[in-house]
Structure formats: C-alpha cells, structure tokens
Design a protein around this motif. Structure first.
Motif, mmCIF file in Angstrom:
data_model
loop_
_atom_site.group_PDB
_atom_site.id
_atom_site.type_symbol
_atom_site.label_atom_id
_atom_site.label_comp_id
_atom_site.label_asym_id
_atom_site.label_seq_id
_atom_site.Cartn_x
_atom_site.Cartn_y
_atom_site.Cartn_z
ATOM 1 N N SER A 108 37.886 47.411 35.654
ATOM 2 C CA SER A 108 38.950 47.442 36.689
ATOM 3 C C SER A 108 39.411 46.026 37.009
ATOM 4 O O SER A 108 40.636 45.752 37.108
ATOM 5 N N ASN A 109 38.477 45.126 37.154
ATOM 6 C CA ASN A 109 38.847 43.735 37.427
ATOM 7 C C ASN A 109 39.623 43.134 36.255
ATOM 8 O O ASN A 109 40.588 42.373 36.436
ATOM 9 N N TYR A 110 39.168 43.488 35.038
ATOM 10 C CA TYR A 110 39.827 42.966 33.850
ATOM 11 C C TYR A 110 41.252 43.492 33.736
ATOM 12 O O TYR A 110 42.199 42.757 33.379
ATOM 13 N N ILE A 111 41.444 44.806 34.050
ATOM 14 C CA ILE A 111 42.795 45.395 33.994
ATOM 15 C C ILE A 111 43.709 44.735 35.021
ATOM 16 O O ILE A 111 44.881 44.411 34.742
ATOM 17 N N ARG A 112 43.172 44.510 36.212
ATOM 18 C CA ARG A 112 43.997 43.858 37.240
ATOM 19 C C ARG A 112 44.392 42.449 36.831
ATOM 20 O O ARG A 112 45.516 41.994 37.070
ATOM 21 N N SER A 113 43.479 41.735 36.199
ATOM 22 C CA SER A 113 43.815 40.375 35.756
ATOM 23 C C SER A 113 44.871 40.396 34.658
ATOM 24 O O SER A 113 45.769 39.540 34.605
ATOM 25 N N LEU A 114 44.774 41.429 33.754
ATOM 26 C CA LEU A 114 45.793 41.545 32.699
ATOM 27 C C LEU A 114 47.155 41.894 33.283
ATOM 28 O O LEU A 114 48.208 41.387 32.830
ATOM 29 N N GLU A 115 47.138 42.788 34.266
ATOM 30 C CA GLU A 115 48.423 43.138 34.896
ATOM 31 C C GLU A 115 49.051 41.927 35.575
ATOM 32 O O GLU A 115 50.280 41.709 35.510
ATOM 33 N N THR A 116 48.222 41.142 36.238
ATOM 34 C CA THR A 116 48.741 39.918 36.875
ATOM 35 C C THR A 116 49.325 38.967 35.833
ATOM 36 O O THR A 116 50.399 38.354 36.022
ATOM 37 N N ARG A 117 48.625 38.882 34.726
ATOM 38 C CA ARG A 117 49.094 38.000 33.644
ATOM 39 C C ARG A 117 50.424 38.485 33.086
ATOM 40 O O ARG A 117 51.340 37.681 32.803
#
Length: 805
Positions: free
Chosen positions: A417-426
């Motif tokens: 979940s944290n990784y997906i959020r970071s990718l979305e931010t990117r």
C-alpha cells in the motif's frame, strides 16, 4: 634398620596371609573363568550381531557456510535468499515422514527371516522370492502385523504355514491372495537360464533352497517409527554444514541402503520444496500475461482505428522533434506505471491468499525490502506445509507458524500500500511535468496528441507484457536447473566388525567376572565366617596359651582311630601332639617327681572332638609303651564306649564308682582291644546328679588309683561351657587339653576360653585344634603330616579314576 626389616617382613607376612585363602582356591578361579568363558562363547555364537553404517552429506546454501553451484545464476534473480539452518535440516532428516518414504522405496515393511536350530537371522537381498503387498499400509488404523512361514516347493508353488493360527496354504507365484484382510502376492526372483545353441533352447533346471523363511509384514508407520528411532544424525562440526548419519541393524546391507536412500529422499523433498515456489510464480505470470495480452490487443486495435480514421502514416516521424524533450519523462512514467500495475495486481492477489499458497518471487518489484519480505513469507509457508503433514493445527509449532505467516502477510500488504501510494505520487509529478511540456507543443494537432497518447499506452502495456515474459523464462530456468540440496560426501559404509556384541569386551568381561565372582565369594565367606579355620585363629585369641597340636580332617573313608604301627596322617598328628604334651609336662617337672600326670581333655561345646582326641592320644601313648588309663569323665553324654567292643555301652563305670562304696576302681577298668597297654573306665550309667557326684571324696580316690597304677591318666571330660563338671575336677589335673574344632567352633567361643583361663578355673591349658583341613595347617605347610606316607597325587588319582593308569 632392623626395625624397618621387621616391619617389611610383617607386611609381607600379612600380605601372604591375605592372599592365602585365594591361592588355596586357585581351582575355583580357574573353574569360574572357564565356565564364564564358555557362557560368553555361547553368547557370542548365538547372539545377533549388530552392525553400524555411517555416511555423511553436505547441506548446500545454509547459514552454516554451504556452497551453491547455482551462484552463476544469481545475477538473474532466480535463486532468491532462501537459507535453512543445519539444525532444521537435521529435524527433517530424522522425521518419520522422511523415513516412511525410505521404507516404501526399499519395501522394508516386509521382512524375511531364515530359521536355524538355535538362531533366527534376518535375510536381506538375494532372496528366492519377494512378497508384494497390494494394500496401502500408510494408515495402520485397521491393520495388524502378521507373519507366516514360506518354503518353495516347485517352479510355480510356494507353501505357507502359520502354526499359531493353524493356517496352511499353497499358492502360485504371481497369484494374489488375501491373508488377514491384506492382499499379497509372491514373486519369484530366481529365473530360468535359457541358452540358445543352434536355434535350440536349452532350459537348465532350477534348484530351490531348502530353507524355511519366516515372512513378517508390518505397516509403513510402524517400520518407519522403528528405524527413525535407530537413526542418529548430528553435525560433523559446530559451525559446519556437513551432517553425519549412522544407523545400527543386524543386516549390514540394509543399514547401508537405508542411509543411501535417505539422502535420495531428502534431495527429492528439498527439490520439491524449491519447485513449489517456481511453479506458483509461473502460474501467476501466466494469469497476468493473459490479461495484459488482452489489453495490448485492445490498444493496438484503437491505434489502428485512429490512424485509419485520421489518415495518419508516420506519427512518430512527424512528432519526433516535439517529443524529444518528453522522452525522459515518458520512460520514467512507463517504469512507474509498470511497477504500479504489478504492485496493484500483487496486492489483489494477496487478498484471497490462504496459509498454504506462496507469493510470486524472483524480484518482480523494484523494492528490495518487499522482495525480501516475500522470500521470508514463502520460507515460512513451506515450513508450515511441512509441519502440517506431521502435526495438527493445535500443535504449538503450527500455531506459531500461522501467526508468523499472518504477521508477514499484513506487513507485505502494508508495504504494498505504501509502495502504491509512492508510485501514484510519482506519476502525478510526471504527469504535471508532461503537461508543462505539452503546453510547449500546443501547436501540435490534436490528432497527434491523441495518437501519442495511444502509442504511449501501447508502449506501457507492451513493456509490461515483455517484462512478464522475461520473468516467466527466468522462472522456467530456475525450475529446470534445480540442483540437489544435499551433496553426498561419503556413501554409506559398514565396518567388518559388529558394534554389538564386542567380542573382546565380552571375553574380557567374562575373564574379569570369572575372577571377581570367586574373589567376592571367598572374601564374603571369610568376612561372614565366624568359625575357627587354623591355628592362627586360636593363637590370636589366646596368645598366652600353649598350642600343642592339630588334628587333620579325615575323609569319609578314613578311620578315626589309631592302630599299632599306624603310619597314617592321623597317627603322625597325634605323635606330634604327644611329643608337645610331654614337653609341657616336663616343664612342670612331672618326671623328676615321679608323679603320674593327670590330663583332662575338654572342649567348649559338644561336637568338637574331645572324645576322639582322648582316645587317640591314649592310644598314641600306649603305643609308645606307657600304661595308660582313659577315664570317661563325661557322665552326662557318654561317647567313649564307641572305641570298645560292641555291647560295652551297658558296662559300669565312673558313675557307679562315685555313687557307691562297694566298687573298687580296678573292678570297673577294662582292657582295650586295640592295645594291651591301654585300660579304659567308661562313664557308666547317666546319673540324675552328675555335678554332685564330682564333688564326692571318691574323686580323689579315683585320681590316686590312677597315679598309683598307671604312667598317665587321661580324662575325657564334659564341655566346660555347657556344664560345671570339668571345672569341678580341673584343679586335680596337671594339664588341661582344650579341644577346638576347625569350621565348627565359633571364634567368639574363644573369648569364653580366655576368660576361663584368666579366672584360673582351668589349669595349665594346652590348645588342640581338631578337624583342620590340610591347606590350613598352622604354618602354611602344604605337606602337613604326609612325610613317609605314600599318597597318590590328584593327577594320579584322576588317571586311575578314568582307568588310564
């Protein structure tokens, strides 16, 4: 210096005395050693020998320092970070599940025994037949082990006998039958030999062994439990990855086969564990490839439709200049979207995951922490699957593994979940930057922008598809090149000598025990024996009392009385006794005074041989020419009549003389048949008041009669401890001969003798030891009184007994 020599001599003497009882019984030691050696040889002959098989294996890829042969593939990311400690692998090797696989592969649930006259030995390999069990014996709930005897009777028939259940049958080879609910069949292992010579078939006749075999069938679980308990597995060194395996069994070949097959089954199991992860990864990639292929087809169809509807040919060439600056952001956007798509799919996959399903591995995400967590999760799932095979969900180990799996699954989901959020931010940042570039190329026709968007979507989907194809190939390589986890360092080997029984130890133990048993027996016998054995036992208790003679123990065929010109050992012992007694009388100046000595012979208790000593001492003195009067002074228990002619028990004697004035002593004296110089006055009738009779004044008259008419007077008196008769007349005696009997008189009775002498109740006491064994004569003289007596040795007696001499 003299004191030192004296002490040394005493120590040597004491040592010899301590060793003497054991040296005298040397034959007992020899007999016991030979007996126990015979028992040991019989034990070694008929005891089943146990052999030990040893082998060693190297566990690869362990934290203990194993080496992997797949290290060259590490840069492809197909090996992962799976490590297992040596302790865990030892638990796997010793598990009943692993041993059950070995039992099934080697068909150890069926055992064959060859019966002998005294010993039954197990037969393994090179058997004339084999029993095939059709039923699955993995679940022994309703199965009970059984056995029967089998013997081949012809090429096609084998006879079965079960004496316990009164069962007999003859079955054909290869034909199945049921026995106690189990389907079995016999298969012959001896084949005919066909030789083709000149197109003719020559069939040699087959000979079958006459042996009767006992066939025993058990369940796989029972056999596996048995051999698992016999298996010993341990690390060779503390921090190494080499494991030593050993097992003991009466059949060396079977023990070696078990260890070799165990290594094979272990490698199979480890390979299967590794392939589970790879197969699950392949299945996951296949599912994703199918979905991405549909998306790719859809994008390509839209691109084709757009170009057709807008009459476009080479959009890339037309927009290359405008999109040069956007290339870098496009690449980064593609990478971010790819990771986002994979992370999202993986997150959805975890939602429906149970405790026995594995996660895709092989580093499909760019996050190293998530990949490491996934590897740890797969390792725990494999351990949980293995533990579930041998334990229930209530087992603490299984519950701990479930908790750890759930914890790691939660951690993976949180990390995704944290990784997906970071990718979305990117992606949002990349889109914002792309929009700024798009504003700079706003003059580009709308159609070109739409076309570029379609191409960009096509590139992203295509990249995902190619990435998945690459990972599928890598996983397929990992699945194809899986190496065995255990490398065999030494195959099983069995020593030629058995580990049990140890021949040298058994024989050595038999010899030691053969020496210890008689030693302990003699030691305890001496420790518990409170009887007098030799003259030293007497002199220790009575150091101030004269010891004048020993009387040898007589065998059953030897006479207990002395005759004229007697050269027996008994006669010689009494001659020595007479000589020593004369020395004692000389010390009293009896001969110079011309006074006839009066000698009283007594003992402590009944049965010590005072009457035997009295008579034979009298005979010895009579044989030397002295006139001897032997008086039966024991009027309570007369025994002297045994040495006169038959019927003499009724003759009158001391009792009548003391109780009546009418008898003169000469009237009651009888000549002995053995020697004319010996006269005997018997005890006479047993009176009601013996003590009062010995207080009579006629006692002195009797003593005076003896002194006046004879050279020596000997009185066979009563035991001094039991009655007072001897003490009443002891003051009239010149010498008191006190008789003790070896192996009869208790040592404690010498205390009474000592006290009596110290109280002056007995005068001039001289000790005589009766019934002494030849080996116990006073000074250790093994020759005793045998001088001048021709006597056969034990060896000559043996030869005469077997009629060889």
């Amino acid at each position: 210096m003299e004191n030192y020599s004296s002490i040394t001599s005493e120590q040597n003497t004491d040592l010899k005395e301590q060793l003497k009882p054991y040296l005298q019984k040397w034959w007992l030691f020899l007999l016991c050693v030979l007996l126990l050696l015979s028992i040991a040889l019989v034990y070694l002959r008929y005891t089943t020998e146990i052999y030990k098989a040893d082998s060693s294996i190297l566990i690869k890829d362990t934290r203990a320092g194993g080496v992997s042969e797949l290290g060259a593939l590490g840069d492809l990311g197909v090996l992962g970070n799976s490590f297992n400690t040596v302790e865990n692998e030892i638990e796997v090797l010793t598990s009943r599940r692993m041993m059950a696989n070995v039992v099934e592969q080697l068909n150890l649930r069926v055992s064959y025994f060859r019966e002998g006259n005294f010993k039954t030995s197990e037969a393994y390999g090179n058997l004339p037949f084999q029993l095939i069990v059709a039923n699955d014996l993995r679940s022994p709930k309703n199965f009970k082990s059984f056995s029967f005897k089998a013997k081949i009777s012809s090429d096609t028939i084998i006879n079965l006998v079960d004496e316990e259940n009164n069962y007999s049958n003859s079955v054909k080879f290869g034909e199945s039958f049921y026995y106690k609910g189990t389907e079995v069949a016999f298969v012959p292992t001896l084949s005919k030999i066909d030789n083709k010579e000149n197109d003719t078939v020559v069939t040699q006749s087959r000979s079958y062994p006459e042996d009767v075999y006992k066939v025993q069938v058990a369940s796989v679980e029972d056999v596996a439990r048995k051999y698992a308990s016999l298996l010993n597995v341990e690390a060779a060194v503390a921090r190494g990855s080499v494991i030593n395996l050993s097992i003991q069994d009466p059949v060396p070949a079977k023990a070696a086969d078990i260890l070799n097959q165990l290594a094979i089954e272990y490698n199979k199991d480890a390979t299967e564990d590794k392939n589970i992860v790879a197969r699950n990864t392949v299945n996951f990639i296949d599912e994703r490839l199918a979905s991405v292929a549909l998306s790719l087809d859809s994008v390509e169809y839209r691109k084709e439709s757009f170009k057709d509807s807008n009459n476009l040919t080479d959009i890339q060439a037309e927009t290359a200049l405008n999109l040069t600056n956007n290339a870098e952001y496009l690449t980064r956007e593609i990478e971010a979207r790819t990771q986002l798509q994979i992370a999202t799919d993986l997150n959805n996959f975890i939602e429906n995951l149970d405790n026995q399903e594995l996660l895709p591995a092989n580093e499909i995400l760019s996050s190293a922490s998530i990949n490491n967590t996934i590897d740890q999760y797969n390792t725990l799932v494999l351990q949980y699957i293995r533990a579930s095979e041998v334990a229930t969900d209530l087992n603490p180990v299984v519950q701990d593994l479930q908790a750890e799996i759930q914890k790691l699954r939660t951690a993976i989901k949180s990390s995704l979940s944290n990784y997906i959020r970071s990718l979305e931010t990117r992606l949002n940042r990349l889109n914002a930057q792309g929009n700024r570039i798009s504003n700079r190329i706003s003059e580009v026709p709308t159609t070109e922008r739409i076309a570029r968007g379609i191409e960009r979507e096509q590139t992203i989907v295509e990249s995902i598809y190619l990435f998945l194809l690459q990972k599928k190939e890598e996983t397929a390589i990992s699945l194809a090149v899986t190496a065995p986890k255990a490398k065999i360092v030494d195959r099983a080997w069995v020593s030629n000598s058995p580990v049990s029984p140890k021949t040298q130890i058994v024989l050595g133990g038999a010899v030691i025990l053969g020496l210890v048993i008689p030693f302990a027996f003699i030691y305890l016998s001496n420790l518990l024996n409170d009887k007098i054995e030799n003259r030293k036992d007497v002199t220790k208790k009575l150091p101030d009392t004269s010891f004048i003679g020993e009387i040898p123990k007589l065998s059953s065929d030897e006479s207990d009385r002395i005759n004229k010109n007697d050269r027996s050992v008994l006669a010689e012992s009494f001659r020595i006794l007479r000589t020593n007694l004369q020395f004692k009388l000389s010390a009293l100046n009896m001969s110079s005074d011309g006074k006839t000595p009066i000698i009283i012979v007594t003992s402590t208790v009944k049965g010590e041989g005072k009457t035997l000593v009295s008579f034979n001492l009298s005979m010895t003195m009579a044989n030397s020419g002295m006139n001897v009067l032997l008086i039966g002074g024991d009027i309570r228990n007369p025994q002297l009549h045994r040495y006169l002619s038959k019927g003499s028990k009724s003759l009158k004697g001391v009792t009548e003389y003391l109780s009546s004035q009418q008898y003169h002593a000469s009237e009651l004296v009888y000549a002995s048949d053995a020697n004319e110089n010996l006269n005997i006055m018997l005890s006479g009738a047993i009176p009601p008041n013996p003590a009062e009779l010995w207080l009579s004044p006629r006692v002195d008259e009797l003593m005076q009669y003896g002194r006046d008419n004879y050279d020596v007077v000997i009185i066979d008196s009563a035991p001094s401890m039991l009655v007072t008769d001897t003490l009443l007349i002891s003051e009239r005696a010149d010498v008191t001969v006190y008789v003790a009997r070896a192996n009869y008189t208790e040592k404690s009775l010498l205390e009474y003798t000592s006290d009596t002498i110290k109280a002056n109740k007995l005068h001039n006491v001289a000790m005589v030891l009766n019934n002494v064994k030849q080996a116990n004569f006073g000074y250790g003289n093994k020759y005793a009184y045998s001088y001048g007596v021709d006597k056969d040795s034990a060896w000559v007696k043996f030869l005469k007994a077997v009629k060889l001499k």
